[in-house]
Design a protein around this motif. Structure first.
Motif, PDB file in Angstrom:
ATOM      1  N   ASP A 194       2.607  -7.042 -18.590  1.00 55.57           N
ATOM      2  CA  ASP A 194       3.363  -6.495 -19.728  1.00 55.57           C
ATOM      3  C   ASP A 194       3.554  -4.982 -19.576  1.00 55.57           C
ATOM      4  O   ASP A 194       4.667  -4.472 -19.701  1.00 55.57           O
ATOM      5  CB  ASP A 194       2.629  -6.839 -21.035  1.00 55.57           C
ATOM      6  CG  ASP A 194       3.489  -6.567 -22.264  1.00 55.57           C
ATOM      7  OD1 ASP A 194       4.724  -6.473 -22.114  1.00 55.57           O
ATOM      8  OD2 ASP A 194       2.922  -6.463 -23.369  1.00 55.57           O
ATOM      9  N   HIS A 198       7.039  -2.816 -19.168  1.00 52.17           N
ATOM     10  CA  HIS A 198       7.506  -1.759 -20.067  1.00 52.17           C
ATOM     11  C   HIS A 198       8.061  -0.576 -19.277  1.00 52.17           C
ATOM     12  O   HIS A 198       8.963   0.115 -19.729  1.00 52.17           O
ATOM     13  CB  HIS A 198       6.375  -1.320 -21.008  1.00 52.17           C
ATOM     14  CG  HIS A 198       5.983  -2.412 -21.942  1.00 52.17           C
ATOM     15  ND1 HIS A 198       4.771  -2.481 -22.564  1.00 52.17           N
ATOM     16  CD2 HIS A 198       6.670  -3.514 -22.336  1.00 52.17           C
ATOM     17  CE1 HIS A 198       4.728  -3.576 -23.302  1.00 52.17           C
ATOM     18  NE2 HIS A 198       5.863  -4.213 -23.187  1.00 52.17           N
ATOM     19  N   HIS A 267      12.767  -8.609 -21.682  1.00 46.38           N
ATOM     20  CA  HIS A 267      11.931  -8.846 -22.859  1.00 46.38           C
ATOM     21  C   HIS A 267      12.599  -9.825 -23.825  1.00 46.38           C
ATOM     22  O   HIS A 267      11.941 -10.701 -24.381  1.00 46.38           O
ATOM     23  CB  HIS A 267      11.598  -7.530 -23.574  1.00 46.38           C
ATOM     24  CG  HIS A 267      10.270  -6.973 -23.152  1.00 46.38           C
ATOM     25  ND1 HIS A 267      10.059  -6.429 -21.909  1.00 46.38           N
ATOM     26  CD2 HIS A 267       9.076  -6.902 -23.803  1.00 46.38           C
ATOM     27  CE1 HIS A 267       8.793  -6.047 -21.818  1.00 46.38           C
ATOM     28  NE2 HIS A 267       8.176  -6.321 -22.952  1.00 46.38           N
ATOM     29  N   HIS A 281       2.871 -13.469 -23.536  1.00 43.74           N
ATOM     30  CA  HIS A 281       4.029 -12.605 -23.272  1.00 43.74           C
ATOM     31  C   HIS A 281       4.031 -12.093 -21.816  1.00 43.74           C
ATOM     32  O   HIS A 281       5.049 -12.168 -21.112  1.00 43.74           O
ATOM     33  CB  HIS A 281       3.972 -11.455 -24.278  1.00 43.74           C
ATOM     34  CG  HIS A 281       4.964 -10.372 -24.085  1.00 43.74           C
ATOM     35  ND1 HIS A 281       6.323 -10.588 -24.100  1.00 43.74           N
ATOM     36  CD2 HIS A 281       4.800  -9.033 -23.877  1.00 43.74           C
ATOM     37  CE1 HIS A 281       6.948  -9.431 -23.918  1.00 43.74           C
ATOM     38  NE2 HIS A 281       6.049  -8.484 -23.772  1.00 43.74           N
ATOM     39  N   LEU A 285       6.692 -12.638 -18.652  1.00 44.56           N
ATOM     40  CA  LEU A 285       7.382 -11.515 -17.987  1.00 44.56           C
ATOM     41  C   LEU A 285       7.216 -11.560 -16.470  1.00 44.56           C
ATOM     42  O   LEU A 285       8.125 -11.179 -15.727  1.00 44.56           O
ATOM     43  CB  LEU A 285       6.846 -10.185 -18.532  1.00 44.56           C
ATOM     44  CG  LEU A 285       7.293  -9.833 -19.951  1.00 44.56           C
ATOM     45  CD1 LEU A 285       6.451  -8.681 -20.502  1.00 44.56           C
ATOM     46  CD2 LEU A 285       8.775  -9.480 -20.001  1.00 44.56           C
TER      47      LEU A 285
END
Ligand code: NZQ
Ligand code: ZN
Length: 387
Positions: A194, A198, A267, A281, A285
């Motif tokens: 994650d 980002h 996302h 999550h 990804l």
């Protein structure tokens, strides 16, 4: 570089034992606190007892709401809003990870809004105010501890949607890396996927002349990868856990995205996967991002060559496609080394609902800014992600 304003009100209190000061910190903002947490890890580790002790010593009244699940649910947010209103709660303390923090943020904005809090997530209403939120972080991953957003899942239709506003940044985040020593390798790895994502969402941009933040992004990606491999071999190393905890916050506190257009298509696609299939999550990804890269790299080959070279040390060949594909392959190998899957079929997601996912992801129009993706593009990416 684009014009920008950057302000981050979240005070970071980092290091060993810092959670024991939470009572006096909370007291600066309120005296009726909602203590919000997840499925029980904070009780098993003894953190809950220490937090309650510190809050009581500061003379704060405590109301509790546990039970936040990963991919946090709207129904619990409604419950929290009721508790806040009935008890005149003036501060919400989230103890946990992104899910708990996001749930706390949603309660905070919902409690001051006369309508349905879901209106914020469907853009029917704009966030203007919140009950202040503070955080004790227990898993480095989502970056919600100093981000502007909250991501909530509505059970009816399994819609996972985000809302953001500068007022939603937590007032403080207590970050003690010791608290992360109880994470499993899988949870640690999901967090790493994650935080890395980002940075990807910001790094793959059409904005020119953002070389300084490009360099910061590259340094952050290299550091995350280095420490991820170290923590996989040595999960009890406090110093490595510290590095990872700080990297997660830096990846998503907004600094790496200043002055540039950000993407966020991956996302959006992943949120549909975790909304429908309830997968972690970060696990989603690790599958979506390599597929997205394969699908969009022709849009800016120079950027992907730079990524392969500066992040994974791939040597630059005359054949750009070769360099780029080697970079994406290195990324997939990295995810697999830390214990994540990179194909949908390996997490038991079949093709049956791909069309529904593509439709839902693009229901408000094309997604992503580096490359704008239509429903058809999303479908292609899901097919690339399958096997
Ligand atoms: O519920 P408990 O029992 O606490 O267990 C949790 C949960 O099962 C466990 N855990 C957390 N800290 C632990 C621990 N177990 C042992 N020891 C500890 N110290 O870890 C599990 C996962 O927790 P969760 O909060 O779901 O993880 P994460 O921080 O990855 O948050 C994921 C959520 O954040 C959203 C994601 O979509 C997802 O719903 N995101 C939020 C963002 C934001 N607000 O800025 C941005 C992100 O892109 C992301 O979308
Ligand atoms: Zn994320």
């Amino acid at each position: 570089m684009e014009n920008f304003k950057y302000e981050n009100q979240t005070k970071i209190i980092f290091g060993k034992g810092t959670e024991n000061d939470v009572g006096s910190l909370v007291k600066e903002y309120g005296s009726n606190v909602l203590l919000h947490y997840g499925g029980g890890s904070i009780k098993r580790t003894g953190l809950h007892a220490r937090v309650v002790k510190s809050l009581k010593a500061a003379g704060v009244n405590i109301f509790e709401l546990g039970g936040v699940v990963p991919n946090p649910r709207l129904s619990l947010v409604y419950e929290g809003i009721e508790i806040v209103r009935e008890n005149k709660i003036d501060f919400i303390l989230a103890v946990g990870g992104g899910s708990v923090i996001d749930s706390a943020k949603a309660i905070g904005i919902g409690a001051l809004y006369p309508g349905d809090v879901w209106d914020f997530f469907t853009r029917k209403a704009k966030v203007e105010a919140t009950i202040p939120v503070g955080v004790i972080l227990t898993i480095p991953a989502a970056g919600s501890e100093s981000s502007t957003s909250s991501v909530i899942t509505k059970e009816e239709g399994w819609y996972k949607r985000a809302v953001g506003s500068p007022v939603m940044r937590p007032k403080f985040a207590i970050m003690n890396p010791e608290l992360t020593l109880t994470l499993t390798q899988y949870q640690t790895a999901c967090g790493i996927a994650d935080m890395l994502s980002h940075v990807f969402e910001r790094y793959f941009t059409n904005t020119k002349h953002v070389d300084y933040t490009d360099e910061l992004c590259e340094a952050t990606m290299r550091s995350i990868i280095k420490h991820a491999l170290m923590v996989t071999n040595n999960p009890n190393d406090y110093n490595v856990r510290s590095e990872i905890m700080w990297e997660a916050t830096m990846a998503h506190n907004g600094l790496l995205g200043v002055g540039r257009e950000e993407d966020w298509a991956s996302h959006a696609i992943e949120h549909e996967l975790s909304g429908i299939y309830d997968i972690a999550h970060g696990a989603g990804l690790a599958i979506v991002f390599p597929a997205w890269m394969k699908y969009v790299y022709n849009h800016d080959k120079d950027r992907f060559v730079r990524f392969a070279n500066k992040v994974f040390g791939v040597s630059v060949e005359v054949d750009m496609d070769k360099t780029i594909n080697k970079g994406i392959e290195e990324l997939e190998n990295f995810f697999e080394k830390i214990g994540l899957k990179t194909k949908l079929k390996d997490v038991k997601i079949d093709r049956l609902r791909f069309e529904e996912i593509a439709k839902k992801a693009t229901e408000s129009g094309p997604i992503g800014r580096f490359v704008k993706l239509t429903e058809k593009d999303v479908l292609e990416i899901l097919n690339l992600a399958y096997e």
